[in-house]
Design a protein around this motif. Structure first.
Motif, PDB file in Angstrom:
ATOM      1  N   UNK A   1      -2.494  -3.568 -10.559  1.00  0.00           N
ATOM      2  CA  UNK A   1      -2.525  -2.473  -9.595  1.00  0.00           C
ATOM      3  C   UNK A   1      -3.252  -1.242 -10.118  1.00  0.00           C
ATOM      4  N   UNK A   2      -3.603  -1.202 -11.414  1.00  0.00           N
ATOM      5  CA  UNK A   2      -4.339  -0.062 -11.945  1.00  0.00           C
ATOM      6  C   UNK A   2      -5.817  -0.111 -11.575  1.00  0.00           C
ATOM      7  N   UNK A   3      -6.303  -1.283 -11.193  1.00  0.00           N
ATOM      8  CA  UNK A   3      -7.722  -1.443 -10.908  1.00  0.00           C
ATOM      9  C   UNK A   3      -8.052  -0.965  -9.492  1.00  0.00           C
ATOM     10  N   UNK A   4      -9.200  -0.311  -9.363  1.00  0.00           N
ATOM     11  CA  UNK A   4      -9.563   0.302  -8.077  1.00  0.00           C
ATOM     12  C   UNK A   4      -9.774  -0.720  -6.976  1.00  0.00           C
ATOM     13  N   UNK A   5     -10.143  -1.960  -7.335  1.00  0.00           N
ATOM     14  CA  UNK A   5     -10.395  -2.967  -6.294  1.00  0.00           C
ATOM     15  C   UNK A   5      -9.195  -3.883  -6.053  1.00  0.00           C
ATOM     16  N   UNK A   6      -8.045  -3.557  -6.609  1.00  0.00           N
ATOM     17  CA  UNK A   6      -6.880  -4.429  -6.494  1.00  0.00           C
ATOM     18  C   UNK A   6      -6.470  -4.648  -5.038  1.00  0.00           C
ATOM     19  N   UNK A   7      -6.505  -3.595  -4.242  1.00  0.00           N
ATOM     20  CA  UNK A   7      -6.119  -3.716  -2.827  1.00  0.00           C
ATOM     21  C   UNK A   7      -7.300  -3.479  -1.886  1.00  0.00           C
ATOM     22  N   UNK A   8      -8.516  -3.496  -2.435  1.00  0.00           N
ATOM     23  CA  UNK A   8      -9.678  -3.282  -1.578  1.00  0.00           C
ATOM     24  C   UNK A   8      -9.870  -4.471  -0.633  1.00  0.00           C
ATOM     25  N   UNK A   9     -10.061  -4.171   0.638  1.00  0.00           N
ATOM     26  CA  UNK A   9     -10.219  -5.209   1.649  1.00  0.00           C
ATOM     27  C   UNK A   9     -11.690  -5.556   1.848  1.00  0.00           C
ATOM     28  N   UNK A  10     -11.951  -6.680   2.507  1.00  0.00           N
ATOM     29  CA  UNK A  10     -13.328  -7.129   2.728  1.00  0.00           C
ATOM     30  C   UNK A  10     -14.131  -6.101   3.518  1.00  0.00           C
ATOM     31  N   UNK A  11     -13.450  -5.328   4.346  1.00  0.00           N
ATOM     32  CA  UNK A  11     -14.120  -4.308   5.154  1.00  0.00           C
ATOM     33  C   UNK A  11     -14.545  -3.098   4.328  1.00  0.00           C
ATOM     34  N   UNK A  12     -14.030  -3.001   3.084  1.00  0.00           N
ATOM     35  CA  UNK A  12     -14.272  -1.834   2.249  1.00  0.00           C
ATOM     36  C   UNK A  12     -13.138  -0.834   2.280  1.00  0.00           C
ATOM     37  N   UNK A  13     -12.224  -1.027   3.223  1.00  0.00           N
ATOM     38  CA  UNK A  13     -11.044  -0.165   3.317  1.00  0.00           C
ATOM     39  C   UNK A  13     -10.120  -0.433   2.137  1.00  0.00           C
ATOM     40  N   UNK A  14      -9.513   0.636   1.614  1.00  0.00           N
ATOM     41  CA  UNK A  14      -8.589   0.491   0.480  1.00  0.00           C
ATOM     42  C   UNK A  14      -7.354   1.353   0.734  1.00  0.00           C
ATOM     43  N   UNK A  15      -6.183   0.752   0.948  1.00  0.00           N
ATOM     44  CA  UNK A  15      -4.966   1.529   1.213  1.00  0.00           C
ATOM     45  C   UNK A  15      -4.468   2.309   0.004  1.00  0.00           C
ATOM     46  N   UNK A  16      -4.987   2.000  -1.187  1.00  0.00           N
ATOM     47  CA  UNK A  16      -4.638   2.773  -2.386  1.00  0.00           C
ATOM     48  C   UNK A  16      -5.924   3.266  -3.044  1.00  0.00           C
ATOM     49  N   UNK A  17      -6.549   4.273  -2.444  1.00  0.00           N
ATOM     50  CA  UNK A  17      -7.883   4.695  -2.874  1.00  0.00           C
ATOM     51  C   UNK A  17      -7.933   5.502  -4.170  1.00  0.00           C
ATOM     52  N   UNK A  18      -6.809   6.093  -4.596  1.00  0.00           N
ATOM     53  CA  UNK A  18      -6.841   6.939  -5.790  1.00  0.00           C
ATOM     54  C   UNK A  18      -5.812   6.464  -6.813  1.00  0.00           C
ATOM     55  N   UNK A  19      -5.935   7.014  -8.011  1.00  0.00           N
ATOM     56  CA  UNK A  19      -5.000   6.652  -9.083  1.00  0.00           C
ATOM     57  C   UNK A  19      -3.570   7.038  -8.714  1.00  0.00           C
ATOM     58  N   UNK A  20      -3.415   8.058  -7.913  1.00  0.00           N
ATOM     59  CA  UNK A  20      -2.070   8.475  -7.496  1.00  0.00           C
ATOM     60  C   UNK A  20      -1.334   7.314  -6.839  1.00  0.00           C
ATOM     61  N   UNK A  21      -1.962   6.693  -5.851  1.00  0.00           N
ATOM     62  CA  UNK A  21      -1.320   5.586  -5.150  1.00  0.00           C
ATOM     63  C   UNK A  21      -1.174   4.360  -6.043  1.00  0.00           C
TER      64      UNK A  21
END
Length: 268
Positions: free
Chosen positions: A199-219
């Motif tokens: 979960x520390x990686x920026x692309x962990x929750x990145x979706x195919x559309x490019x949307x990311x529900x956890x866009x920053x280190x905070x989330x």
């Protein structure tokens, strides 16, 4: 493979050879008992059955090594653990300084070690118990895990933005953790591999559309803390942390997840 002109995918046969793993620390073995709750539905209310994991568990004999001198970053006693905990093991070795004592736990360990060595004399038994107590007492680092109610109350708190600033998203905490188990599927040549993800990686929750529900280190860092100390506990009744202290000991920027949890607002 190709059969009758059709391309087919075939599973690689799971290994059957038994193996003995010696030197497993109590926190590592306890970590496996927590992973059992995720991958083995017979041990919990879960419904996911992971055959490769179950096969590895079934064919592995675990011989642990008690911690006579726990590291300063260890806090297993705060999470229902102990430097001499034998949960998840077949046998536990304890160093009495000059000789080793083997505590036999499972039937298969009894078959392997039952005819080795000798039984303990009364004085030796007392010395063993005394050494175990000293190991427990040597743990100076302690925390008070928060309740789920407290974690719910601070989910949107600015605290997570402040404490995550130092994180460099290297993932070493994930790779060293006995209980992290998130993975991704990767196709390489003709093989499909299961690889660690975190979960520390920026692309962990990145979706195919490019949307990311956890866009920053905070989330992302908040997700790590909540998975360990809230979500897993809600699902399985225990924290997903064994207090081994490895993420603290090896973090390049010295982030201390135990202190972060202990000092979180409203957790006391």
């Amino acid at each position: 493979s190709i059969e009758q002109g059709r391309e087919l995918l075939k599973e690689i046969p799971l290994p059957e050879t038994k193996r003995i793993i010696i030197g497993v620390r109590p926190c590592e073995a306890r970590g496996l008992t927590l992973l059992d709750k995720v991958f083995d539905p017979s041990t919990s209310s879960g419904d996911y059955k992971d055959e490769p994991y179950l096969n590895n568990r079934k064919r592995s004999i675990l011989v642990g090594l008690g911690c006579t001198k726990p590291d300063t970053s260890c806090f297993c006693a705060s999470l229902d653990g102990s430097p001499v905990d034998s949960r998840g093991m077949d046998a536990l070795i304890f160093d009495l300084g000059g000789e080793f004592v083997i505590e036999i736990i499972s039937d298969i360990a009894r078959e392997i070690f039952g005819n080795t060595g000798r039984g303990l004399a009364e004085e030796e038994t007392k010395a063993l118990e005394s050494a175990k107590e000293k190991a427990k007492e040597s743990l100076k680092f302690k925390i008070r895990p928060p309740s789920s109610e407290a974690m719910d109350a601070i989910f949107e708190d600015s605290y997570w933005g402040r404490i995550s600033q130092a994180c460099v998203s290297c993932g070493i905490c994930t790779f060293l953790c006995p209980t992290c188990h998130c993975f991704d599927l990767v196709d390489e040549q003709r093989s499909r591999l299961r690889c660690y993800d975190g979960c520390a990686f920026s692309d962990f929750t990145e979706e195919a559309s490019g949307e990311n529900p956890r866009p920053t280190k905070r989330e992302r860092y908040r997700q790590r803390v909540y998975h360990k100390f809230d979500y897993f506990k809600k699902n399985f009744g225990e924290n997903l942390c064994v207090g081994c202290g490895r993420c603290i000991r090896h973090c390049p920027v010295k982030i201390n997840i135990a202190e972060i949890v202990d000092r979180a607002p409203l957790t006391q």
